[in-house]
Design a protein around this motif. Structure first.
Motif, PDB file in Angstrom:
ATOM      1  N   VAL A   1       0.840  -1.207   0.000  1.00 45.80           N
ATOM      2  CA  VAL A   1       0.000   0.000   0.000  1.00 45.80           C
ATOM      3  C   VAL A   1       0.874   1.256   0.000  1.00 45.80           C
ATOM      4  CG1 VAL A   1      -1.643   1.334   1.384  1.00 45.80           C
ATOM      5  CG2 VAL A   1      -2.000  -1.125   1.022  1.00 45.80           C
ATOM      6  N   ASP A   2       1.945   1.237   0.771  1.00 47.96           N
ATOM      7  CA  ASP A   2       2.852   2.403   0.794  1.00 47.96           C
ATOM      8  C   ASP A   2       3.394   2.683  -0.613  1.00 47.96           C
ATOM      9  OD1 ASP A   2       2.480   2.614   3.496  1.00 47.96           O
ATOM     10  OD2 ASP A   2       4.397   1.687   4.054  1.00 47.96           O
TER      11      ASP A   2
ATOM     12  N   ILE B   1       2.045   1.711  -3.535  1.00 41.99           N
ATOM     13  CA  ILE B   1       0.948   2.128  -4.422  1.00 41.99           C
ATOM     14  C   ILE B   1       0.673   3.617  -4.235  1.00 41.99           C
ATOM     15  CG2 ILE B   1      -1.536   1.877  -4.867  1.00 41.99           C
ATOM     16  CD1 ILE B   1      -1.166  -1.140  -4.047  1.00 41.99           C
ATOM     17  N   ARG B   2       0.600   4.045  -2.976  1.00 41.58           N
ATOM     18  CA  ARG B   2       0.347   5.471  -2.691  1.00 41.58           C
ATOM     19  C   ARG B   2       1.473   6.329  -3.248  1.00 41.58           C
ATOM     20  NH1 ARG B   2      -1.631   4.400   3.127  1.00 41.58           N
ATOM     21  NH2 ARG B   2      -3.897   4.458   2.895  1.00 41.58           N
TER      22      ARG B   2
ATOM     23  N   GLN C   1       1.159   6.629  -6.970  1.00 38.63           N
ATOM     24  CA  GLN C   1       0.004   7.463  -7.334  1.00 38.63           C
ATOM     25  C   GLN C   1       0.359   8.934  -7.198  1.00 38.63           C
ATOM     26  OE1 GLN C   1      -2.991   5.736  -4.864  1.00 38.63           O
ATOM     27  NE2 GLN C   1      -3.789   4.426  -6.501  1.00 38.63           N
TER      28      GLN C   1
ATOM     29  N   TRP D   1      -1.186  -3.301  -9.711  1.00 39.83           N
ATOM     30  CA  TRP D   1      -0.622  -3.841  -8.465  1.00 39.83           C
ATOM     31  C   TRP D   1      -1.324  -5.135  -8.082  1.00 39.83           C
ATOM     32  CZ3 TRP D   1       3.778  -1.849  -6.595  1.00 39.83           C
ATOM     33  CH2 TRP D   1       4.136  -0.577  -7.026  1.00 39.83           C
TER      34      TRP D   1
ATOM     35  N   LEU E   1      -7.418  -3.180   3.256  1.00 40.23           N
ATOM     36  CA  LEU E   1      -6.336  -2.463   2.570  1.00 40.23           C
ATOM     37  C   LEU E   1      -6.123  -3.023   1.167  1.00 40.23           C
ATOM     38  CD1 LEU E   1      -3.725  -1.979   5.438  1.00 40.23           C
ATOM     39  CD2 LEU E   1      -4.836  -0.158   4.113  1.00 40.23           C
TER      40      LEU E   1
ATOM     41  N   GLU F   1      -9.019  -1.822  -1.047  1.00 39.79           N
ATOM     42  CA  GLU F   1      -9.042  -0.382  -1.334  1.00 39.79           C
ATOM     43  C   GLU F   1      -7.882   0.085  -2.207  1.00 39.79           C
ATOM     44  OE1 GLU F   1      -9.429   1.537   2.500  1.00 39.79           O
ATOM     45  OE2 GLU F   1     -11.598   1.176   2.553  1.00 39.79           O
ATOM     46  N   HIS F   2      -6.853  -0.759  -2.373  1.00 40.04           N
ATOM     47  CA  HIS F   2      -5.664  -0.262  -3.064  1.00 40.04           C
ATOM     48  C   HIS F   2      -5.180  -1.107  -4.234  1.00 40.04           C
ATOM     49  CE1 HIS F   2      -4.976   2.988  -0.210  1.00 40.04           C
ATOM     50  NE2 HIS F   2      -5.411   2.141   0.712  1.00 40.04           N
TER      51      HIS F   2
END
Ligand SMILES: *Cc1c(COP(=O)(O)O)cnc(C)c1O
Length: 234
Positions: A63-64, A66-67, A70, A79, A92, A95-96
């Protein structure tokens, strides 16, 4: 050319050669670059070399990243979550991530579907099959596949895309191929039943040739692209 670009080119050549040898088009086999434990800078090098699909095993780490990408405007990446998934981390992932390769029970599938945000495309799902390693707790048997596939296919937040397996290590090509072929037969049967099914995630560095010969459509490669990992997989 940097190391990662060079490695990626070599891995792509290996995939093409393996596909050609068995009479398949190389475009039928996609490459998932497994970037677990690797920093964003390494992923950025792979992106610069044309790679779009990345696999991560640890939810928060994925997630880190992906953010981060983005925020840097890399919105056309894909991903894939490929690690064991616990219920308390499903939100998580929903949502990602774009894909989850490790669905092996209805409870987790239902959570992923319920938690998928309405403004995102349905989460792409592969059902994980425990094809050869009786000691592993991950994955279902082929006998359990029909029932779970039917349930997953009915969940509105998910799209059933196919199957994934992590076969037990085998050094002989013939044995790798025999296991891969069992997966391929199950995949073809599933594909005949669900129009959304198009992906067999099978094959890593050591069994890629056999997996491709049997019919894999996605190989998952980490070390050969990014180098050895500093800490071992959990
Ligand atoms: C780590 C991992 C890979 C890649 O393994 P390498 O040996 O680094 O190529 C592929 N698939 C899964 C599920 C993994 O966890």
């Amino acid at each position: 050319m940097n190391d990662i670009a060079h490695n990626l080119a070599q891995v792509r050549d290996k995939i093409s050669a393996a596909a050609t040898r068995c009479g398949r088009a190389s475009e039928e086999v996609s490459l998932l670059a497994v970037s677990k434990t690797k920093p964003a800078s390494a992923i950025a090098e792979a992106i610069d070399a044309g790679q779009r699909a990345f696999g991560e095993n640890y939810v928060q780490e994925g997630v880190d990243k992906i953010r981060y990408f983005q925020q840097t405007g890399n919105t056309n990446l894909e991903w894939h979550f490929i690690g064991p998934l616990q219920s308390n981390k499903s939100r998580l992932v929903a949502e990602h991530f774009d894909w989850c390769h490790t669905v092996d029970r209805l409870r987790i599938a239902t959570r992923l579907s319920d938690q998928r945000p309405a403004d995102m495309a349905p989460l792409n799902i592969l059902i994980q099959i425990n094809i050869s390693d009786e000691n592993s707790k991950s994955g279902i048997t082929l006998a359990e596949l029909d029932a779970l596939a039917e349930q997953v296919s009915e969940l509105p937040g998910l799209t059933l895309r196919g199957l994934m397996a992590i076969p037990a290590p085998e050094t002989s090509y013939d044995r790798q191929f025999a296991v891969a072929q069992q997966m391929a037969v199950a995949f073809e049967a599933l594909k005949a039943r669900y129009t959304t099914v198009d992906t067999l995630s099978l094959g890593m560095s050591d069994d890629m040739e056999a997996a491709i010969a049997a019919g894999s459509t996605m190989v998952r490669i980490g070390t050969a692209i990014f180098g050895a990992r500093d800490y071992p997989p959990k």
